[in-house]
Design a protein around this motif. Sequence first.
Motif, mmCIF file in Angstrom:
data_model
loop_
_atom_site.group_PDB
_atom_site.id
_atom_site.type_symbol
_atom_site.label_atom_id
_atom_site.label_comp_id
_atom_site.label_asym_id
_atom_site.label_seq_id
_atom_site.Cartn_x
_atom_site.Cartn_y
_atom_site.Cartn_z
ATOM 1 N N TYR A 293 -10.346 -4.184 2.480
ATOM 2 C CA TYR A 293 -10.510 -3.042 3.377
ATOM 3 C C TYR A 293 -9.965 -1.787 2.705
ATOM 4 C CZ TYR A 293 -5.497 -3.355 4.421
ATOM 5 O OH TYR A 293 -4.124 -3.374 4.329
ATOM 6 N N LYS A 294 -10.314 -0.634 3.282
ATOM 7 C CA LYS A 294 -9.758 0.651 2.873
ATOM 8 C C LYS A 294 -9.148 1.322 4.087
ATOM 9 C CE LYS A 294 -12.369 1.966 -1.265
ATOM 10 N NZ LYS A 294 -13.170 3.050 -1.888
ATOM 11 N N THR A 295 -8.114 2.105 3.852
ATOM 12 C CA THR A 295 -7.495 2.857 4.940
ATOM 13 C C THR A 295 -8.090 4.251 4.994
ATOM 14 O OG1 THR A 295 -5.707 3.555 3.471
ATOM 15 C CG2 THR A 295 -5.329 1.595 4.787
ATOM 16 N N GLY A 296 -8.264 4.755 6.222
ATOM 17 C CA GLY A 296 -8.813 6.092 6.411
ATOM 18 C C GLY A 296 -7.876 6.941 7.233
ATOM 19 N N LEU B 102 7.872 4.584 -2.032
ATOM 20 C CA LEU B 102 7.575 4.175 -3.411
ATOM 21 C C LEU B 102 6.230 4.710 -3.884
ATOM 22 C CD1 LEU B 102 8.681 0.427 -3.193
ATOM 23 C CD2 LEU B 102 9.973 2.329 -4.192
ATOM 24 N N GLN B 103 6.190 5.141 -5.132
ATOM 25 C CA GLN B 103 4.940 5.548 -5.755
ATOM 26 C C GLN B 103 4.174 4.301 -6.208
ATOM 27 O OE1 GLN B 103 3.915 8.819 -5.994
ATOM 28 N NE2 GLN B 103 5.729 9.218 -4.731
ATOM 29 N N ALA C 222 -3.081 4.462 -1.978
ATOM 30 C CA ALA C 222 -3.610 4.425 -0.615
ATOM 31 C C ALA C 222 -5.132 4.444 -0.609
ATOM 32 C CB ALA C 222 -3.064 5.602 0.184
ATOM 33 N N THR C 223 -5.742 5.044 -1.624
ATOM 34 C CA THR C 223 -7.197 5.156 -1.677
ATOM 35 C C THR C 223 -7.871 3.928 -2.280
ATOM 36 O OG1 THR C 223 -6.970 6.295 -3.801
ATOM 37 C CG2 THR C 223 -7.145 7.665 -1.815
ATOM 38 N N ALA C 224 -7.069 2.968 -2.738
ATOM 39 C CA ALA C 224 -7.639 1.787 -3.396
ATOM 40 C C ALA C 224 -8.211 0.810 -2.368
ATOM 41 C CB ALA C 224 -6.576 1.092 -4.242
ATOM 42 N N LEU C 225 -8.995 -0.129 -2.852
ATOM 43 C CA LEU C 225 -9.504 -1.215 -2.019
ATOM 44 C C LEU C 225 -8.385 -2.247 -1.888
ATOM 45 C CD1 LEU C 225 -12.102 -2.283 -0.597
ATOM 46 C CD2 LEU C 225 -12.542 -3.581 -2.699
ATOM 47 N N THR D 248 0.836 -1.195 0.000
ATOM 48 C CA THR D 248 0.000 0.000 0.000
ATOM 49 C C THR D 248 0.871 1.244 0.000
ATOM 50 O OG1 THR D 248 -1.722 -1.168 1.241
ATOM 51 C CG2 THR D 248 -1.841 1.229 1.203
ATOM 52 N N GLU D 249 0.520 2.178 -0.842
ATOM 53 C CA GLU D 249 1.242 3.441 -0.954
ATOM 54 C C GLU D 249 1.352 4.146 0.396
ATOM 55 O OE1 GLU D 249 0.640 7.689 -3.379
ATOM 56 O OE2 GLU D 249 -1.058 6.311 -3.043
ATOM 57 N N LYS D 250 2.538 4.704 0.662
ATOM 58 C CA LYS D 250 2.832 5.513 1.851
ATOM 59 C C LYS D 250 2.806 4.722 3.154
ATOM 60 C CE LYS D 250 0.964 9.687 -0.331
ATOM 61 N NZ LYS D 250 -0.046 10.764 -0.267
ATOM 62 N N ARG D 251 2.788 3.400 3.070
ATOM 63 C CA ARG D 251 2.807 2.593 4.290
ATOM 64 C C ARG D 251 4.072 1.747 4.332
ATOM 65 N NH1 ARG D 251 -2.463 -0.849 5.128
ATOM 66 N NH2 ARG D 251 -1.233 -1.526 6.908
#
Length: 416
Positions: free
Chosen positions: A205-208, A143-144, A174-177, A71-74
Amino acid sequence: MVLVLILLLALPLLPPARAEASLIAPRLFLPDPSATHGSTPAPTPEPTPDPAIRFEPEAGLPLPCPEYHLTEKRPFAFGGTVISEVPLTRVAATVSDGAGNILLETEAAPDAEDETATRFPLWDRTFPFEDDSLSARTDFAALQPGTYTFTLKAANQAAEETVLYAAPFTVDRATALHTLIPNDLRDTWPAAAAYLGEGALPFTYKTGVYNQIWVDSGWTARNLVSIDTPFGEDWRVNKAAEEPFRQAVRYMRTTYVHVGGRWNSGIVRLSRLVRSYHGPFIGRQEENSPFLSPHVLGLAVDLNPGGPNEAVPENWDTFCTEISENLIYNGIKEQNGLKYYDFTYIGTWGTAYEHVPTVLQNYLLYELAFYRAGFFWGAYYDHTCDGSHFGLGEYDPQIFSDSPLALRKVFEYIDS
């Protein structure tokens, strides 16, 4: 006569009969240089150590691969151990793009005097994102979204650098499922999957914001149930954990305890020691880490969070002092037909709830209710001391039942 004499002299020089030779297993004889030159035979050389290097994966924290999307930014924690027969000189991890450009590279030079020189772990499960491990220093969060290649290499004193693993992987927005992957659950995926049963994992799941996790509503509808509690509110728990939760609640309702000493609690019902709780089911990440909390599975509850139960390693020493040294168990007693567990506290802890020192409350809840129902207590974590956490499907509670580290005092129960 002369002919006979010539034959007798020549016979020892003839080769053995073919029939006799066929009875001898064929062997390869090499010339012995020492026999020719008359020198002392050369000593037999010591066997050369096996230079082979191999990688031992960790089921709960696999390396990046096509099957599990990041997941992006994680951050992303990967595990496993590099194993070598001779001391390692270098272990390295790289991430490259489609053109072969190396975007991330981390390496380590194991100490030849240290045991990690032949068994080199890629991450430190105690402080996975705060230590100096190879995993912690590989900054996947930079990473992008896109597709990359992860490569793990190692060298030792007897071998050049060897590629142990190489595979493509994908980073999603990050906004993806997202689909739950083993690395989302620290190192407890195998235990959780086994506890929940076939087909329960994964889910999407989605991250918020604020570490929130929005779990697929279809999954929660199929897997969560509500149970009654003494606290005026139902708990949503995983259906696989329904009976242990009901059992723990039953013990809290029917168990009585008395703590004397600096304070006198009187005989109090165990459920009265719960002043606040979180969960069981909560969609969130762990605090200060990208791992998803066991609460997203409906397998854990936090009781009386904060204070002595705050998740910090230093609280382990506090519990050891206040429970092991300052709490005395006097056994099972009875008053007016009501049996209860009797304790005396001789310490100086400054806060109390229901006239029970707050540093003891969760120990009593675990000892007299949750341990008996099969729960693990987060005070025993090796990466922190989380006295508020009572969980299932993570670690076997029996690990500490007979350990010198165990804080247990009660081994016979009123209703056994």
